[in-house]
Design a protein around this motif. Sequence first.
Motif, PDB file in Angstrom:
ATOM      1  N   ALA A  35       0.829  -1.208   0.000  1.00 12.07           N
ATOM      2  CA  ALA A  35       0.000   0.000   0.000  1.00 12.07           C
ATOM      3  C   ALA A  35       0.859   1.251   0.000  1.00 12.07           C
ATOM      4  O   ALA A  35       0.622   2.193  -0.770  1.00 12.07           O
ATOM      5  N   PHE A  36       1.889   1.297   0.861  1.00 11.67           N
ATOM      6  CA  PHE A  36       2.763   2.460   0.907  1.00 11.67           C
ATOM      7  C   PHE A  36       3.528   2.638  -0.397  1.00 11.67           C
ATOM      8  O   PHE A  36       3.767   3.770  -0.838  1.00 11.67           O
ATOM      9  N   ALA A  37       3.899   1.543  -1.034  1.00 12.17           N
ATOM     10  CA  ALA A  37       4.593   1.635  -2.314  1.00 12.17           C
ATOM     11  C   ALA A  37       3.682   2.231  -3.383  1.00 12.17           C
ATOM     12  O   ALA A  37       4.131   3.039  -4.221  1.00 12.17           O
ATOM     13  N   ASP A  51      -8.471   9.614  -2.638  1.00 11.40           N
ATOM     14  CA  ASP A  51      -9.887   9.448  -2.287  1.00 11.40           C
ATOM     15  C   ASP A  51     -10.027   8.171  -1.453  1.00 11.40           C
ATOM     16  O   ASP A  51      -9.563   7.107  -1.849  1.00 11.40           O
ATOM     17  N   THR A  52     -10.669   8.292  -0.296  1.00  5.43           N
ATOM     18  CA  THR A  52     -10.843   7.163   0.589  1.00  5.43           C
ATOM     19  C   THR A  52     -12.243   7.198   1.202  1.00  5.43           C
ATOM     20  O   THR A  52     -13.104   7.950   0.749  1.00  5.43           O
ATOM     21  N   ALA A  53     -12.475   6.375   2.213  1.00  2.74           N
ATOM     22  CA  ALA A  53     -13.764   6.339   2.906  1.00  2.74           C
ATOM     23  C   ALA A  53     -13.599   5.631   4.233  1.00  2.74           C
ATOM     24  O   ALA A  53     -12.730   4.752   4.382  1.00  2.74           O
ATOM     25  N   ASP A  54     -14.443   5.988   5.195  1.00  5.08           N
ATOM     26  CA  ASP A  54     -14.354   5.352   6.508  1.00  5.08           C
ATOM     27  C   ASP A  54     -14.703   3.876   6.475  1.00  5.08           C
ATOM     28  O   ASP A  54     -14.336   3.110   7.362  1.00  5.08           O
ATOM     29  N   GLY A  59     -11.926   1.343   7.922  1.00  5.69           N
ATOM     30  CA  GLY A  59     -11.002   2.370   8.386  1.00  5.69           C
ATOM     31  C   GLY A  59      -9.558   2.113   8.012  1.00  5.69           C
ATOM     32  O   GLY A  59      -8.704   2.996   8.177  1.00  5.69           O
ATOM     33  N   ARG A  60      -9.238   0.930   7.512  1.00  5.30           N
ATOM     34  CA  ARG A  60      -7.839   0.603   7.190  1.00  5.30           C
ATOM     35  C   ARG A  60      -7.266   1.538   6.137  1.00  5.30           C
ATOM     36  O   ARG A  60      -6.116   1.981   6.243  1.00  5.30           O
ATOM     37  N   SER A  61      -8.045   1.855   5.116  1.00  6.44           N
ATOM     38  CA  SER A  61      -7.549   2.744   4.075  1.00  6.44           C
ATOM     39  C   SER A  61      -7.207   4.113   4.646  1.00  6.44           C
ATOM     40  O   SER A  61      -6.137   4.672   4.366  1.00  6.44           O
ATOM     41  N   GLU A  62      -8.097   4.676   5.455  1.00  8.45           N
ATOM     42  CA  GLU A  62      -7.818   5.971   6.083  1.00  8.45           C
ATOM     43  C   GLU A  62      -6.573   5.886   6.962  1.00  8.45           C
ATOM     44  O   GLU A  62      -5.727   6.795   6.959  1.00  8.45           O
ATOM     45  N   GLN A  63      -6.458   4.814   7.737  1.00  7.54           N
ATOM     46  CA  GLN A  63      -5.318   4.674   8.641  1.00  7.54           C
ATOM     47  C   GLN A  63      -4.002   4.597   7.878  1.00  7.54           C
ATOM     48  O   GLN A  63      -3.006   5.214   8.276  1.00  7.54           O
ATOM     49  N   LEU A  64      -3.981   3.854   6.778  1.00  8.64           N
ATOM     50  CA  LEU A  64      -2.769   3.748   5.977  1.00  8.64           C
ATOM     51  C   LEU A  64      -2.381   5.110   5.410  1.00  8.64           C
ATOM     52  O   LEU A  64      -1.199   5.493   5.428  1.00  8.64           O
ATOM     53  N   ILE A  65      -3.374   5.848   4.903  1.00  3.67           N
ATOM     54  CA  ILE A  65      -3.094   7.178   4.364  1.00  3.67           C
ATOM     55  C   ILE A  65      -2.591   8.100   5.470  1.00  3.67           C
ATOM     56  O   ILE A  65      -1.638   8.871   5.277  1.00  3.67           O
ATOM     57  N   GLY A  66      -3.210   8.019   6.641  1.00  2.67           N
ATOM     58  CA  GLY A  66      -2.785   8.853   7.755  1.00  2.67           C
ATOM     59  C   GLY A  66      -1.341   8.596   8.146  1.00  2.67           C
ATOM     60  O   GLY A  66      -0.563   9.542   8.360  1.00  2.67           O
ATOM     61  N   ARG A  67      -0.950   7.325   8.221  1.00  2.00           N
ATOM     62  CA  ARG A  67       0.428   6.988   8.579  1.00  2.00           C
ATOM     63  C   ARG A  67       1.395   7.411   7.475  1.00  2.00           C
ATOM     64  O   ARG A  67       2.500   7.886   7.754  1.00  2.00           O
ATOM     65  N   TYR A  68       0.962   7.248   6.244  1.00  2.00           N
ATOM     66  CA  TYR A  68       1.813   7.642   5.119  1.00  2.00           C
ATOM     67  C   TYR A  68       2.085   9.149   5.147  1.00  2.00           C
ATOM     68  O   TYR A  68       3.231   9.594   5.015  1.00  2.00           O
ATOM     69  N   LEU A  69       1.033   9.942   5.328  1.00  2.89           N
ATOM     70  CA  LEU A  69       1.188  11.392   5.274  1.00  2.89           C
ATOM     71  C   LEU A  69       1.881  11.944   6.519  1.00  2.89           C
ATOM     72  O   LEU A  69       2.491  13.017   6.461  1.00  2.89           O
ATOM     73  N   LYS A  70       1.809  11.231   7.631  1.00  3.23           N
ATOM     74  CA  LYS A  70       2.529  11.672   8.838  1.00  3.23           C
ATOM     75  C   LYS A  70       4.024  11.722   8.579  1.00  3.23           C
ATOM     76  O   LYS A  70       4.728  12.618   9.076  1.00  3.23           O
ATOM     77  N   ASP A  71       4.497  10.782   7.780  1.00  6.31           N
ATOM     78  CA  ASP A  71       5.926  10.743   7.455  1.00  6.31           C
ATOM     79  C   ASP A  71       6.282  11.639   6.276  1.00  6.31           C
ATOM     80  O   ASP A  71       7.468  11.810   5.967  1.00  6.31           O
ATOM     81  N   LEU A 110      -6.993   9.466  10.105  1.00  3.41           N
ATOM     82  CA  LEU A 110      -6.139  10.229   9.191  1.00  3.41           C
ATOM     83  C   LEU A 110      -5.125  11.107   9.919  1.00  3.41           C
ATOM     84  O   LEU A 110      -4.235  11.688   9.287  1.00  3.41           O
ATOM     85  N   GLY A 111      -5.270  11.228  11.248  1.00  5.48           N
ATOM     86  CA  GLY A 111      -4.308  12.007  12.019  1.00  5.48           C
ATOM     87  C   GLY A 111      -4.362  13.486  11.725  1.00  5.48           C
ATOM     88  O   GLY A 111      -3.320  14.150  11.635  1.00  5.48           O
ATOM     89  N   THR A 112      -5.559  14.031  11.611  1.00  4.87           N
ATOM     90  CA  THR A 112      -5.707  15.455  11.296  1.00  4.87           C
ATOM     91  C   THR A 112      -6.852  16.057  12.092  1.00  4.87           C
ATOM     92  O   THR A 112      -7.803  15.359  12.460  1.00  4.87           O
ATOM     93  N   ASP A 113      -6.767  17.349  12.358  1.00  2.90           N
ATOM     94  CA  ASP A 113      -7.837  18.028  13.083  1.00  2.90           C
ATOM     95  C   ASP A 113      -9.000  18.382  12.170  1.00  2.90           C
ATOM     96  O   ASP A 113     -10.161  18.348  12.586  1.00  2.90           O
ATOM     97  N   THR A 114      -8.656  18.739  10.930  1.00  4.33           N
ATOM     98  CA  THR A 114      -9.681  19.168   9.973  1.00  4.33           C
ATOM     99  C   THR A 114      -9.568  18.337   8.710  1.00  4.33           C
ATOM    100  O   THR A 114      -8.498  18.295   8.077  1.00  4.33           O
ATOM    101  N   LEU A 115     -10.655  17.680   8.356  1.00  4.81           N
ATOM    102  CA  LEU A 115     -10.671  16.865   7.139  1.00  4.81           C
ATOM    103  C   LEU A 115     -10.803  17.776   5.925  1.00  4.81           C
ATOM    104  O   LEU A 115     -11.628  18.696   5.916  1.00  4.81           O
TER     105      LEU A 115
END
Length: 327
Positions: A35-37, A51-54, A59-71, A110-115
């Motif tokens: 997924a990260f690749a 584009d994702t969805a809860d 929630g896995r898709s959102e979580q993966l994107i959140g971890r990816y963008l954190k880095d 997603l690790g964000t305050d505002t979507l």
Amino acid sequence: MEQRVLGRTGRDVSVVGLGTWQLGADWGDVTESDAFAVLDAAVESGVTIFDTADVYGDGRSEQLIGRYLKDRPDAGIFVATKMGRRAEQLPENYTLDNFRAWNDRSRANLGTDTLDLVQLHCPPPAVIESDAVYDALDTLVDERRIAAYAVSVETCAEALAAIARPGVASVQIILNAFRLKPLEEVLPAARAAGVGIVARVPLASGLLSGKYTKDTVFAADDHRTYNRHGEAFDQGETFSGIDYETGLAAAAEFGELAPEGATAAQTALRWIIQQPGVTTVIPGARSVEQARGNGAAAGLPALPQSTLDAVRDLYDRRLRASVHGRW
């Protein structure tokens, strides 16, 4: 990659984005490293919207994107998520309290305050027509839980109802060479209103890639197996609602329209990109190769009028009767 303003969000996004349903579930297994690749390959190709969805993988898709963008805080990615499909599809479930709870979960994932953007995820028609629903969405904007809101729809009638609402930033709808009805009214209405159009299911669940045959076997947990006749959700989401055998024949003919140096899938994406009113198209990708190939479609020359005419003729002959009146 070319950037276009996503309607009333005022934000620029790439004309080819990345749909991340595949990274959650419903298309078989995708590992975290894979997924990260894929996300990396999309960004390197110039993609600036995920584009994702809860509900994708619960929630896995959102979580993966959140971890990816954190880095990668400087990646400049606009994230469009969705809400509503984790609850029973009853209009009375679309309340401000539920919206807050759903948003809190997505913000944590997603690790964000505002979507950036929250889309109602193909809700019942009564929801799209409800004044109270839009009042609640406006409240979420006022509370800075979300920056903007949108609606993902199944039908052109639903799209037109959403476009008429002054707070709707964009509409997501199935649009591809096998689903032409949105060209008639939806895209012109969106352009006139300044509403963005996000085109989903651009390859008709892979049919337009030309890679499938009558002997292709999809995994049991792939929606192309379990939802082929609309058993789990709207049939139009799987192969654009087209009978598989009919779709194979149409896809073979479509593949002959691909210009030299382009794949059938890239041709299908290029066709969508140049439709007036489209902001972005969001193909999914399960591999780095697919992600890069999708991004490269943005750089193809515009298809000539002869090809556009041929797509219309193909649709009219093979597909119109089965899909045009339904969605």
